[in-house]
Design an enzyme around this catalytic site. Structure first.
Site, mmCIF file in Angstrom:
data_model
loop_
_atom_site.group_PDB
_atom_site.id
_atom_site.type_symbol
_atom_site.label_atom_id
_atom_site.label_comp_id
_atom_site.label_asym_id
_atom_site.label_seq_id
_atom_site.Cartn_x
_atom_site.Cartn_y
_atom_site.Cartn_z
ATOM 1 N N SER A 256 0.853 -1.177 0.000
ATOM 2 C CA SER A 256 0.000 0.000 0.000
ATOM 3 C C SER A 256 0.893 1.233 0.000
ATOM 4 C CB SER A 256 -0.895 -0.002 1.238
ATOM 5 O OG SER A 256 -0.123 0.356 2.364
ATOM 6 N N LYS A 257 0.245 2.379 -0.061
ATOM 7 C CA LYS A 257 0.992 3.636 -0.149
ATOM 8 C C LYS A 257 1.967 3.813 1.015
ATOM 9 C CE LYS A 257 -1.721 6.403 -3.235
ATOM 10 N NZ LYS A 257 -3.174 6.485 -3.174
ATOM 11 N N ARG A 258 1.647 3.154 2.138
ATOM 12 C CA ARG A 258 2.556 3.254 3.285
ATOM 13 C C ARG A 258 3.960 2.780 2.924
ATOM 14 N NH1 ARG A 258 1.852 -0.404 7.068
ATOM 15 N NH2 ARG A 258 0.323 -1.542 5.832
ATOM 16 N N GLY A 260 5.432 3.124 0.041
ATOM 17 C CA GLY A 260 6.020 3.884 -1.062
ATOM 18 C C GLY A 260 4.974 3.985 -2.159
#
Ligand code: GLU
Length: 493
Positions: A256-258, A260
Site C-alpha cells: 500500500s501507499k505506506r 512507497g
C-alpha cells in the site's frame, strides 16, 4: 454426481493472453506486474498479447484513468498486439450471452429487491451462518415472471450453480484447486439495472478473444470456479489459468501507499528506467530457476515460463529497485540512454535541441562521463545538472568542506586565468595547467582540484575534474572558476 474438471493445459492451440485492467485508478504496481507476466509469456512463445479495458463500471471508470494506464504500459514497453478493446462498447455481446444462458436453463431471473436480499443477509448473519443467496427465484414460473413484470418489478439474471458436485481445476501456479458448488452462490450475470457483471463480461470476452491463458492476480482465484462454470455453460474451450501471487510490502502486509508509491507511473517520475522496472517486477513472484537476477529484457523473455511463477507472496523492496536502476544506468550505452534523457529534460523543461543536432557527440560523451555515478534519470537534472545548465545548485556540505581555505578566492581566480591561457584546451592540457599552477603557488594540487570541482559542478563528488573541464569547455570552466572566486571574496552575509 461429482464433476472433475482439470485444465492445466489450455484447450486452445494458439497462445493468446490478455491484460484486462479496470480503469478505476492508475496502473498499480501489481497490475503492471500482471501485465508484464502476460507480455513476457506472449513474447516468449510468440503468442498474442491483447489489451482489454474493463470499464463496465461507468461510475468508477474514467478516460483519464484509461489514458494513464495506457501511458504507463507504453512507458514500461509492454506493447500490445490487439486492442485496446473497451468492454463498455461490447455490452450487446454480454446481453446476448446472458439470453443464451437463460434459454438453456443455465441462468434465471431473480426479482429479489436489494433491500430484501439485505434483510436475508442480516438474518443469516444473526444466526451465524455465512450468507449465500438461497436461489428462491429459481422456483418462479414464466407466469410469475409475467406478473412481476406487469407490477413493474425489475430483475437481475443469476447463474444457476449446480447443487451438487464441485469445480476442480489445476491452476498453473496454485496447483489443484477445488470449490464445491455449495460454496458458490448463484452469482449475478446481469444486474437489475441491465448492466453485465464482471464475471459475465470477462468470460464472454475471454471466449470471444480466444484467450488461451488467463494470467491474473491471485485475488481472482476465488472467481475462477464461477468463470469455469460459465465457460462450460457457454460450451467454450477452456483456457489455462495462472494466478500470480500477491505483492506485499517489506512488513509483509499487502502493498500500500505506506510502503512507497504504488502507481507504476510514479517510478517513471522517480527516474527509474523502464527496463530496470521490468527486471525488478519480473522477479516479484517469478524466478528463472537459477540465481540470475539482473537480466536484460531479451534474457528475461528467453528465461520466462509460467512454471517459474511462485505461489508465495512477493515482497516489494524499494531498495532493490533502486539497486537495479543504478545497475541499468551502467548497463545502458549512452545511445540507449539518449532518448530517455531527452524525455527527462523535456519533462523538466530544460531540453536543448542542439543536443540532438550539432552537439550530439558532446551530449553522448557527457552521458558516458556522468553515467557511472548516476542512480536514476533524475540525476540528469539533479546532481548532474551542472553539465547541462548554468543554474545548478551549490551543495552546501561540499562548499563547507572544500572552500574553507582562505587563499582559495585568489587561487581560483588565478587558475581561471591560467586555464583561459591554454590554446589547445582539453583534459590533458587542463591538468597540466592546474598542476603547474599548484606547484608555482606552493599549494597541493588536491586543494585546487577539490575546490574547482565544487565550482564547476556544485558537488563534492563528480567525475574526474579534468574530464569535467573538457566537457564543459574552456569558456564555461573559466566563468565558473571566476564565479566561485567571487563568491569566496564576497563577505559572508
Ligand atoms: N479487471 C480485472 C481487474 O482489474 C481483471 C480481470 C481478469 O484479469 O480476469 O482486476
Amino acid at each position: 454426481m461429482f464433476h472433475k474438471y482439470a485444465f492445466q493445459v489450455s484447450t486452445l492451440s494458439a497462445v493468446r493472453v490478455r491484460f484486462a485492467p479496470s480503469p478505476t485508478g492508475y496502473l498499480h504496481v501489481g497490475g503492471a506486474r500482471t501485465a508484464l507476466f502476460n507480455w513476457l509469456y506472449a513474447r516468449k512463445v510468440g503468442g498474442v498479447f491483447v489489451l482489454r479495458i474493463e470499464d463496465t463500471d461507468a461510475e468508477r471508470s474514467s478516460t483519464e484513468m484509461v489514458d494513464g494506464i495506457l501511458d504507463s504500459l507504453q512507458w514500461l514497453g509492454l506493447n500490445w498486439d490487439e486492442g485496446p478493446f473497451f468492454q463498455s462498447q461490447r455490452k450487446d455481446l454480454y446481453l446476448t450471452a446472458a439470453r443464451k444462458l437463460q434459454e438453456k436453463g443455465f441462468a434465471y431471473r431473480c426479482y429479489c429487491h436489494p433491500s430484501e436480499l439485505n434483510e436475508l443477509r442480516l438474518q443469516a448473519e444473526k444466526s451465524g451462518k455465512p450468507w449465500k443467496y438461497d436461489g428462491r427465484c429459481t422456483a418462479l414460473s414464466p407466469q410469475d415472471h409475467q406478473r412481476l413484470d406487469a407490477e413493474g418489478r425489475t430483475f437481475a439474471v443469476r447463474f444457476r450453480v449446480p447443487q451438487e458436485g464441485a469445480v476442480k481445476f489445476q491452476d498453473i501456479v496454485f496447483g489443484d484447486v477445488e470449490f464445491s458448488h455449495d460454496q458458490i452462490e448463484d452469482f449475478v450475470l446481469i444486474r437489475s439495472d441491465g448492466l453485465p457483471t464482471f464475471h459475465l463480461s470477462v468470460v464472454v470476452d475471454d471466449i470471444d478473444m480466444h484467450i488461451s491463458h488467463v494470467i491474473r492476480g491471485a485475488d481472482h482465484l476465488s472467481n475462477t470456479p464461477k468463470h469455469i462454470l460459465l465457460f462450460q455453460a457457454l460450451d467454450a474451450p477452456m483456457p489455462a489459468f495462472a494466478h500470480v501471487p500477491l505483492i506485499l510490502g517489506p512488513d509483509r502486509s499487502r502493498l500500500s501507499k505506506r510502503h512507497g508509491a504504488t502507481a507504476a507511473g510514479a517510478y517513471r517520475e522517480m527516474g527509474i528506467l523502464a527496463e530496470a522496472m521490468r527486471n525488478f517486477l519480473s522477479l516479484l513472484g517469478w524466478s528463472p530457476g537459477d540465481n540470475r537476477e539482473l537480466m536484460r529484457t531479451p534474457e528475461l523473455i528467453e528465461a520466462y515460463s509460467l512454471e517459474g511463477i511462485s505461489r508465495s507472496s512477493a515482497v516489494f523492496d524499494l531498495q532493490k529497485l533502486e539497486w537495479f536502476n543504478s545497475q541499468y544506468m551502467q548497463l545502458l550505452t549512452a545511445e540507449e540512454l539518449e532518448p530517455l534523457a531527452k524525455e527527462k529534460f523535456i519533462q523538466q523543461g530544460c531540453w536543448n535541441p542542439d543536443w540532438e543536432g550539432e552537439s550530439r557527440q558532446w551530449f553522448l560523451k557527457t552521458l558516458e562521463l556522468i553515467k557511472p555515478r548516476m542512480r536514476s534519470l533524475n540525476d540528469l537534472t539533479g546532481a548532474s545538472r551542472a553539465f547541462f545548465a548554468d543554474d545548478f545548485p551549490l551543495d552546501m556540505a561540499a562548499k563547507e568542506k572544500f572552500w574553507k581555505d582562505e587563499r582559495l578566492s585568489e587561487l581560483l581566480s588565478q587558475l581561471a586565468g591560467e586555464i583561459d591561457g591554454i590554446d589547445a584546451f582539453d583534459a590533458t592540457t587542463a591538468e597540466q595547467a592546474l598542476r603547474t599552477f599548484a606547484d608555482k603557488s606552493g599549494v597541493k594540487a588536491g586543494l585546487l582540484i577539490n575546490a574547482a570541482r565544487v565550482a564547476l559542478t556544485g558537488q563534492a563528488v563528480a567525475p574526474s575534474l579534468f574530464a569535467v573541464m573538457e566537457t564543459l569547455g574552456k569558456a564555461k570552466t573559466v566563468r565558473r572558476l571566476q564565479a566561485a572566486a567571487q563568491i569566496l571574496t564576497a563577505p559572508a552575509s
